[in-house]
Design a protein around this motif. Structure first.
Motif, PDB file in Angstrom:
ATOM      1  N   CYS A 308      15.442  -2.493  83.067  1.00  0.00           N
ATOM      2  CA  CYS A 308      15.688  -1.434  82.261  1.00  0.00           C
ATOM      3  C   CYS A 308      17.326  -0.813  82.278  1.00  0.00           C
ATOM      4  O   CYS A 308      18.282  -0.882  82.765  1.00  0.00           O
ATOM      5  CB  CYS A 308      15.081  -0.481  82.324  1.00  0.00           C
ATOM      6  N   ASP A 309      17.310  -0.211  80.575  1.00  0.00           N
ATOM      7  CA  ASP A 309      18.581   0.660  80.329  1.00  0.00           C
ATOM      8  C   ASP A 309      18.663   2.031  81.253  1.00  0.00           C
ATOM      9  O   ASP A 309      17.628   2.556  81.318  1.00  0.00           O
ATOM     10  CB  ASP A 309      17.927   1.194  78.384  1.00  0.00           C
ATOM     11  N   PHE A 312      15.876   4.555  82.290  1.00  0.00           N
ATOM     12  CA  PHE A 312      14.849   3.930  81.811  1.00  0.00           C
ATOM     13  C   PHE A 312      14.366   3.068  83.089  1.00  0.00           C
ATOM     14  O   PHE A 312      15.046   2.838  83.567  1.00  0.00           O
ATOM     15  CB  PHE A 312      14.106   3.744  80.925  1.00  0.00           C
ATOM     16  N   TYR A 313      12.901   3.320  83.427  1.00  0.00           N
ATOM     17  CA  TYR A 313      11.750   2.518  84.359  1.00  0.00           C
ATOM     18  C   TYR A 313      10.535   1.807  84.354  1.00  0.00           C
ATOM     19  O   TYR A 313       9.928   2.438  83.133  1.00  0.00           O
ATOM     20  CB  TYR A 313      12.085   3.260  85.981  1.00  0.00           C
ATOM     21  N   CYS A 317       9.600  -0.928  80.979  1.00  0.00           N
ATOM     22  CA  CYS A 317      10.472  -0.348  80.719  1.00  0.00           C
ATOM     23  C   CYS A 317      10.592   0.985  80.017  1.00  0.00           C
ATOM     24  O   CYS A 317      11.517   1.866  79.111  1.00  0.00           O
ATOM     25  CB  CYS A 317      12.047  -0.913  80.330  1.00  0.00           C
ATOM     26  N   GLU A 318       9.344   1.657  79.784  1.00  0.00           N
ATOM     27  CA  GLU A 318       7.915   2.555  78.854  1.00  0.00           C
ATOM     28  C   GLU A 318       8.657   4.365  79.728  1.00  0.00           C
ATOM     29  O   GLU A 318       8.955   5.333  78.777  1.00  0.00           O
ATOM     30  CB  GLU A 318       7.469   2.533  78.625  1.00  0.00           C
ATOM     31  N   CYS A 321      13.335   8.369  83.083  1.00  0.00           N
ATOM     32  CA  CYS A 321      13.862   9.020  84.491  1.00  0.00           C
ATOM     33  C   CYS A 321      13.664  10.635  84.523  1.00  0.00           C
ATOM     34  O   CYS A 321      13.910  10.960  83.493  1.00  0.00           O
ATOM     35  CB  CYS A 321      15.511   8.265  84.424  1.00  0.00           C
ATOM     36  N   ASP A 331      14.461   0.559  88.400  1.00  0.00           N
ATOM     37  CA  ASP A 331      13.603  -0.163  87.849  1.00  0.00           C
ATOM     38  C   ASP A 331      12.482   0.093  87.900  1.00  0.00           C
ATOM     39  O   ASP A 331      11.565  -0.150  87.210  1.00  0.00           O
ATOM     40  CB  ASP A 331      14.635  -1.026  87.216  1.00  0.00           C
TER      41      ASP A 331
END
Length: 799
Positions: A308-309, A312-313, A317-318, A321, A331
């Motif tokens: 994920c970027d 996000f997780y 990855c929606e 954090c 992640d």
């Protein structure tokens, strides 16, 4: 080594007129018994690779100076109970690869190293090691042991049980081993992990056994364990491992398909994790920030989830954090890897310690007496009980105008018009209460005061105020009292300022008499209203007439009465008044001395700063800095200042003999996590060691050569004269010379053949046979390195 032994013999012959043999070596000679011509003062005896079968009571009874006895690779099956009684200085005993069926009597209190590997020992008798009060290393590899009894060897540091048939470890077997660092149980028949209450243990090998489960708490007592090898067992599941000191973990070549949630969370120092050759179908959750090497080859993993970027997780990855430090979260589950940002809590750092507010709330005042008021307010009802520890309240106050000063006949020093609010006392939030009351004393009744209550949140030494309450005012209550005092006749008697008062006489306030009558009024009012007249000093001053200067207090705030720093000292200052400075040290002008110890090490000596007070020694230290060639200086090791000594010495190893080096010493002060360096010492250098000559060795060599030459000349002269005197006498004298064969020994390592895919099972090694392979050992691998330690333990005692 042969030359060294011969040299010692010749030197001793020249100086003491008798032969002193240090080392006696008689190898590969087919001996069947102990030779009788061994010099009595020998220090080391090497009789390996012979055919000796028995050790008699008198075999070694005369060798009281013996320190090393090597009987490796003989056919010894019987050792008399008193065979070793006379060896009062023996430190190393090597009985590897013989035919012993039991551990011999060992009444040797000086023994430190005992090698009993590759025999036929089936049991460890009670009391077998009781006399070995200094034993540090014990090898019992490749015997026929089936159980381990209690071992009463408190000095033991290394214990090797490789390749036996051990299936049982008795309760309390290792309890007495309070100094044990290495325990090796490789290649046995254990089905369970034994009870290990050894807090000193650092290295544990349990590989190549039959262990199928790891019981809860199996490693709880191992608070210093760094390496754990459980490879080549029958594990299917990995539970939570709570070994915070662990750095290397091998779980390869098992049947692991499941790893419990949080199994590795406590491994905060783990660097290497090997999970190869198992049955994992997905990559486990690994929130280990220190991990450097992870091996997952030869599993059943078919997919790798997307990375994920940042921020996000979760699936696709929606999920966003929480408020993690550096916005870094796992992640998989959003767990914050490095903890939360300030004002946030919880595993996901989504619980906020919100900024509180008392906006619109009211504060109530009640005068308790002429110098104290009670302040009451309602606490913020929106603060969750579980977060109460992070909140509190501060009472702030400000003095109003001094509208009653005319009653004194002088101006009160601290009446400064409409003053700014000053933070007063604080109390924590109490979820058990609805309202809080705080008593504020030393309220001067001749002044008007304004009060308000401020609510704050506090975390990690940071405090932040929210919206404050409304402001309340308390009026001066001195008017009636001052009118009453104005009707008294107060005069002062003698220098002690004792008051004498009578009614109905007005005290003048505007004429010249007012200055002298001030003291009388001070005493009269103080008797009625404590602390009524108290001079407020400017910031940075205190004491009578505010003539004393405050120490280095935080925000320069100190008590106007005694100079005490209410909020503590600024950094680098100590004491109640914050006037003791931890001064910036300096080694400017001092010299550093170097002495080369050998080709790869130098000793650095310097004189400590004599001006450091003993009571401040804990705040100072020294750092050795070095530079290679013309490069920049790099900070090396540091040591604290030691008030009990004058000079410090530090050995610096791993010096490349073909390089030039520069050295200096820096002195620092350290307080509250801050470290500051002063001026360094003078720089000294050490030139390349390519031309380095060990003059001591040269001198010894020259001396030996001269002595040998002189002896040869003397012998030639004596023989020549004797030949002239006794014609035909051709018999020659013989000298007993102890020689030593060099025997290169290498301990075999356990190798694994990966050429066919699945690694081959561990086979029984031969610690004293050379390793026949062209493959280079990977010294970076911790397990290979440890096998090197075993090799070193053996070789260092060989003559």
């Amino acid at each position: 080594m042969v030359f060294k032994a011969a040299t010692i013999l010749l030197l001793c012959s020249a100086l003491f007129l008798h032969i002193e043999c240090q080392i006696y070596v008689y190898q590969n000679a087919g001996l069947t018994e102990i030779p009788e011509d061994i010099p009595l003062n020998v220090k080391q005896i090497n009789l390996r690779n012979n055919s000796i079968t028995n050790i008699d009571p008198n075999s070694f009874s005369k060798f009281t100076e013996l320190t090393h006895l090597d009987l490796v690779r003989n056919k010894i099956s019987t050792i008399n109970d008193s065979a070793f009684e006379a060896l009062v200085n023996l430190k190393t005993l090597m009985l590897f690869r013989n035919e012993l069926e039991e551990i011999p009597a060992l009444p040797i209190s000086t023994l430190e190293y005992l090698e009993l590997g590759r025999n036929k020992i089936g049991t460890i008798n009670d009391g077998a090691f009781e006399a070995l009060v200094n034993l540090k290393t014990l090898f019992l590899t490749s015997n026929e042991l089936e159980e381990i009894p209690a071992l009463p060897i408190s000095t033991l540091e290394i214990l090797i049980f490789q390749f036996n048939k051990i299936s049982t470890v008795n309760d309390g077997a290792f309890e007495a081993l309070v100094n044990l660092k290495t325990l090796d149980l490789l290649g046995n028949e254990l089905e369970n992990i034994p009870v290990l209450s050894i807090s000193s243990l650092q290295y544990l090998r349990l590989d190549s056994n039959k262990i199928s489960t790891i019981n809860d708490g199996a490693f709880e007592a191992l608070v210093n364990l760094k390496t754990l090898d459980l490879s080549w067992n029958e594990l299917e599941n990995i539970p939570v491992l709570s070994i915070s000191t662990l750095e290397y973990l091998r779980l390869d070549s098992n049947k692991i398909s499941t790893i419990n949630d949080g199994a590795f969370e406590a491994l905060v120092n783990l660097k290497t994790l090997d999970l190869s050759w198992n049955e994992l179908e997905e990559i486990p959750v690994l929130s280990i920030s220190t991990l450097e090497e992870l091996n997952l080859e030869y599993n059943k993993i078919s997919t790798i989830s997307d990375v994920c970027d940042v921020g996000f997780y979760g699936v696709n990855c929606e999920e966003e954090c929480g408020r993690c430090k550096d916005d870094l979260c796992s992640d998989d589950d959003g767990h914050c890897l490095d903890g939360c940002q300030i004002w946030f809590l919880g595993d996901l750092c989504k619980e906020e310690i919100a900024l509180p507010s008392l906006d619109g709330s009211h504060v109530f005042l009640k005068r308790m007496n002429e110098s104290a008021v009670a302040i009451t307010w309602t606490q913020d009802p929106g603060i969750p009980d579980k977060h109460a520890e992070y909140y509190g309240y501060t009472v702030a106050y400000a003095e109003g105008s001094d509208k009653h000063a005319e009653y004194y006949g002088y101006t009160v020093a601290y009446a400064q018009g409409s003053g700014d609010f000053t933070d007063g006392p604080s109390v924590p939030h109490d979820p058990a209460l609805m309202t809080q009351t705080l008593i504020v004393a030393n309220v001067h009744s001749h002044n008007e005061y304004r009060f308000e209550v401020k609510v704050y949140r506090e975390m990690s030494t940071e405090r932040e105020f929210g919206v404050k309450s409304n402001t309340v005012i308390i009026e001066s209550s001195v008017g009636d009292l001052m009118s009453e005092i104005g009707q008294w006749n107060c005069c002062w008697a003698s220098v002690s300022y004792k008051k004498v008062c009578a009614k109905n006489i007005h005290i003048p306030t505007t004429n010249a008499f007012a200055r002298s009558v001030r003291y009388v009024i001070d005493i009269a009012i103080e008797a009625i209203l404590p602390f009524f007249i108290s001079e407020v000093c400017d910031v940075g001053f205190y004491g009578v007439n505010c003539e004393e200067e405050c120490g280095r207090c935080k925000d320069d705030l100190c008590s106007s009465d005694d100079g005490h720093c209410s909020d503590g000292c600024q950094i680098w200052f100590l004491g109640d008044l914050c006037k003791e400075e931890i001064a910036l040290p300096s080694l400017d002008g001092s010299h550093v001395f170097l002495k080369r110890m050998n080709e790869s090490a130098v000793a650095i000596t310097w004189t400590q700063d004599p001006g450091i007070p003993d009571k401040h020694a804990e705040y100072y230290g020294y750092t050795v800095a070095y530079a290679e060639g013309s490069g920049d200086f790099i900070d090396g090791p540091s040591v604290p200042h030691n008030a009990s000594i004058k000079n410090r010495i530090m050995i610096v190893a791993n010096i490349q003999s073909y390089n030039d080096y520069r050295f200096n010493v820096l002195m620092y002060r350290k307080m509250d996590g801050e470290q500051e360096y002063g001026l360094p010492s003078a720089t000294t250098r050490i030139e390349s060691g390519s031309n380095y000559v060990n003059w001591e060795l040269v001198a010894v060599g020259v001396s030996v050569f001269i002595i040998i030459t002189a002896i040869i000349i003397i012998i030639i002269v004596l023989l020549s004269r004797r030949k002239q005197a006794v014609s035909g006498d051709s018999e020659q004298n013989k000298d007993n010379v102890c020689t030593k064969d060099s025997d290169s020994v290498a301990q075999a390592s356990v190798l694994r053949d990966n050429s066919a895919g699945q690694p081959a099972p561990v086979t029984e090694p031969s610690p004293y046979e050379p390793l026949e392979t062209d493959e280079r050992r990977d010294l970076s691998d911790p397990y290979t390195a440890l096998e090197g330690v075993y090799q070193q333990i053996d070789d260092r005692h060989l003559p």
